[in-house]
Motif scaffolding. Sequence first.
Motif, PDB file in Angstrom:
ATOM      1  N   ASN A 189      29.559  79.480  98.644  1.00 32.12           N
ATOM      2  CA  ASN A 189      28.629  80.607  98.535  1.00 32.12           C
ATOM      3  C   ASN A 189      27.203  80.134  98.271  1.00 32.12           C
ATOM      4  O   ASN A 189      26.238  80.688  98.811  1.00 32.12           O
ATOM      5  CB  ASN A 189      29.067  81.552  97.420  1.00 32.12           C
ATOM      6  CG  ASN A 189      30.229  82.433  97.828  1.00 32.12           C
ATOM      7  OD1 ASN A 189      30.600  82.483  99.013  1.00 32.12           O
ATOM      8  ND2 ASN A 189      30.827  83.119  96.871  1.00 32.12           N
ATOM      9  N   HIS A 193      25.392  78.093 103.170  1.00 34.71           N
ATOM     10  CA  HIS A 193      24.660  78.976 104.083  1.00 34.71           C
ATOM     11  C   HIS A 193      23.214  78.497 104.226  1.00 34.71           C
ATOM     12  O   HIS A 193      22.269  79.276 104.153  1.00 34.71           O
ATOM     13  CB  HIS A 193      24.691  80.424 103.579  1.00 34.71           C
ATOM     14  CG  HIS A 193      26.077  80.975 103.432  1.00 34.71           C
ATOM     15  ND1 HIS A 193      26.747  81.596 104.460  1.00 34.71           N
ATOM     16  CD2 HIS A 193      26.933  80.950 102.378  1.00 34.71           C
ATOM     17  CE1 HIS A 193      27.951  81.967 104.049  1.00 34.71           C
ATOM     18  NE2 HIS A 193      28.084  81.587 102.782  1.00 34.71           N
ATOM     19  N   VAL A 261      28.498  86.296  95.425  1.00 35.76           N
ATOM     20  CA  VAL A 261      28.154  86.907  96.708  1.00 35.76           C
ATOM     21  C   VAL A 261      27.420  85.876  97.576  1.00 35.76           C
ATOM     22  O   VAL A 261      26.424  85.312  97.119  1.00 35.76           O
ATOM     23  CB  VAL A 261      27.248  88.147  96.512  1.00 35.76           C
ATOM     24  CG1 VAL A 261      26.975  88.837  97.836  1.00 35.76           C
ATOM     25  CG2 VAL A 261      27.882  89.113  95.521  1.00 35.76           C
ATOM     26  N   TRP A 263      24.631  84.572  99.606  1.00 40.55           N
ATOM     27  CA  TRP A 263      23.282  85.151  99.597  1.00 40.55           C
ATOM     28  C   TRP A 263      22.933  85.792 100.935  1.00 40.55           C
ATOM     29  O   TRP A 263      22.153  86.758 100.990  1.00 40.55           O
ATOM     30  CB  TRP A 263      22.251  84.078  99.240  1.00 40.55           C
ATOM     31  CG  TRP A 263      22.019  83.065 100.327  1.00 40.55           C
ATOM     32  CD1 TRP A 263      22.615  81.851 100.457  1.00 40.55           C
ATOM     33  CD2 TRP A 263      21.133  83.198 101.444  1.00 40.55           C
ATOM     34  NE1 TRP A 263      22.160  81.204 101.576  1.00 40.55           N
ATOM     35  CE2 TRP A 263      21.244  82.010 102.206  1.00 40.55           C
ATOM     36  CE3 TRP A 263      20.253  84.182 101.868  1.00 40.55           C
ATOM     37  CZ2 TRP A 263      20.521  81.796 103.369  1.00 40.55           C
ATOM     38  CZ3 TRP A 263      19.522  83.969 103.033  1.00 40.55           C
ATOM     39  CH2 TRP A 263      19.650  82.794 103.774  1.00 40.55           C
ATOM     40  N   SER A 264      23.515  85.298 102.025  1.00 41.83           N
ATOM     41  CA  SER A 264      23.230  85.865 103.345  1.00 41.83           C
ATOM     42  C   SER A 264      23.810  87.262 103.510  1.00 41.83           C
ATOM     43  O   SER A 264      23.442  87.980 104.445  1.00 41.83           O
ATOM     44  CB  SER A 264      23.778  84.942 104.437  1.00 41.83           C
ATOM     45  OG  SER A 264      25.161  84.692 104.234  1.00 41.83           O
ATOM     46  N   ASP A 265      24.713  87.680 102.606  1.00 42.99           N
ATOM     47  CA  ASP A 265      25.297  89.021 102.668  1.00 42.99           C
ATOM     48  C   ASP A 265      24.511  90.033 101.845  1.00 42.99           C
ATOM     49  O   ASP A 265      24.819  91.227 101.872  1.00 42.99           O
ATOM     50  CB  ASP A 265      26.747  88.996 102.176  1.00 42.99           C
ATOM     51  CG  ASP A 265      27.672  88.234 103.112  1.00 42.99           C
ATOM     52  OD1 ASP A 265      27.247  87.947 104.255  1.00 42.99           O
ATOM     53  OD2 ASP A 265      28.802  87.915 102.704  1.00 42.99           O
ATOM     54  N   VAL A 267      21.766  92.559 100.983  1.00 42.05           N
ATOM     55  CA  VAL A 267      20.922  93.427 101.811  1.00 42.05           C
ATOM     56  C   VAL A 267      19.724  93.896 100.986  1.00 42.05           C
ATOM     57  O   VAL A 267      19.905  94.469  99.901  1.00 42.05           O
ATOM     58  CB  VAL A 267      21.714  94.651 102.311  1.00 42.05           C
ATOM     59  CG1 VAL A 267      20.826  95.562 103.164  1.00 42.05           C
ATOM     60  CG2 VAL A 267      22.944  94.203 103.092  1.00 42.05           C
ATOM     61  N   ALA A 275      27.179  94.742  94.752  1.00 43.96           N
ATOM     62  CA  ALA A 275      27.928  93.886  95.678  1.00 43.96           C
ATOM     63  C   ALA A 275      28.828  92.924  94.909  1.00 43.96           C
ATOM     64  O   ALA A 275      30.000  92.727  95.270  1.00 43.96           O
ATOM     65  CB  ALA A 275      26.956  93.117  96.573  1.00 43.96           C
TER      66      ALA A 275
END
Length: 455
Positions: A189, A193, A261, A263-265, A267, A275
Amino acid sequence: MSDTTAPQHPARPVSRLRNRHIIMIALGGGIGAGLFVGSSAAIAAAGPAVLLAFVAVGMLVMLIMRMLGEMVTANPGKGSFIEYIRLAHGNGAAFTAGWLYWFFWLVALGSEAIAGAILLHDWINLPVWVLATALIVALKLINLAAVHIFGECEFWLSLVKVISIVLFVAAGGLYVAHLFGPGVPVTRNVLGHGGIFPHGMVAMVSIIPSVLFTMIGSEIATVAAGESADPARNAARVTRTIGLRLTLFNSLSIAMILMIVPWSDVVPGHSPFIAALEIMGIPGAALFMQIVVLTAVVSCMNSSLYITSRVLAELARHNDAPALLQRYGRQHTPVNAIIANSIAGGIVAFSSILAPGTVFAFLLSCSGGVILLVYSLIVTAYLVTRRQARTAGQRAAFQLPFFPAINIATLGAVILIFAAMAFDPHQRMIAIASLGTSIFFVLIHLIRCRVRKAA
């Protein structure tokens, strides 16, 4: 006829803030809706490097609060930090800093009123402008009643935020340690990414202004300490520790989000806390965070109304604002200043409804970066005050090491943040408008001086 001091009523002692009030006012000022919701944009823009930005900004806030606390300890009882800028740099700098600080928090009051009204609208089917007005009126009554009532309300509002963060970090720590739930691939995570700097160092520097604005407000505690039984001791106590506490609360929260989470998810505009809670399988995450965010908004409004009224009354005492604004009530609350700021905050709130893309956007831009000038003046005021104390042989209150190098470095960091805003296409207009606002108040002061001299 306006009274310059609070009337004496032997049967009704003056209301005072307690130490627990001051601590929570400081924490509440630095933990707002910007952390719970606004941090999503910073995470999406910089990735895991956002954690470094939060730590760096936390250290900056820590140093500024330490400088401010030492000035208050060395010369207690002067009022807000604006008075220490006045002692170091004169009336012109104090006039400019006072009005800029007032303007910053006035816009915050109006914008948070609309944010709170929008949140309430999901539960109460009334027009947003009605709910925003009701929030401002309710908080006006709290501030008018007595300062200890304001302190008690802010204590519980801030306590909700603090407990929420503690519970979130504790639950996240247990989840990351695989003590409940299916577990989470922390390394993937955080690093899987694009690494720590997926968008480069420039992206991390560009989000620092946004991160700073989520942690602004702790300096309100120095004003609140002045309304306690022992101003110097309380101010010294809170300023020594508040920066570290804020850095830990904010940084640990962001660290947990990054580990849970990807980080690319995340929003922008959607709470990363929700989240993370949903991934952990905690029920009612959305409702829980909605309540916490509403609490943060009301807390910000409460503090905004408090600090704007004190600053405005203080400016009036120095003939930098209309004299009627310094009238105090029976409980030593600046009645006219509170009422005036309530009306002005309501006007700002209504501008966001009637002209969101013009008047309100202009106000937000003009106020967005002025706090950086105020912080710069605090740093330079410390430089002047400490050198004056050294010349007079009074060094005991000043303990900050590496003087003056640490002060110059802090001032350089503030200038760097403003430069980052100027080079960021999304924040360039805020930097330009904030600079224009600062110049505007400087010109107002120069015109007033010339008129008074001619008279």
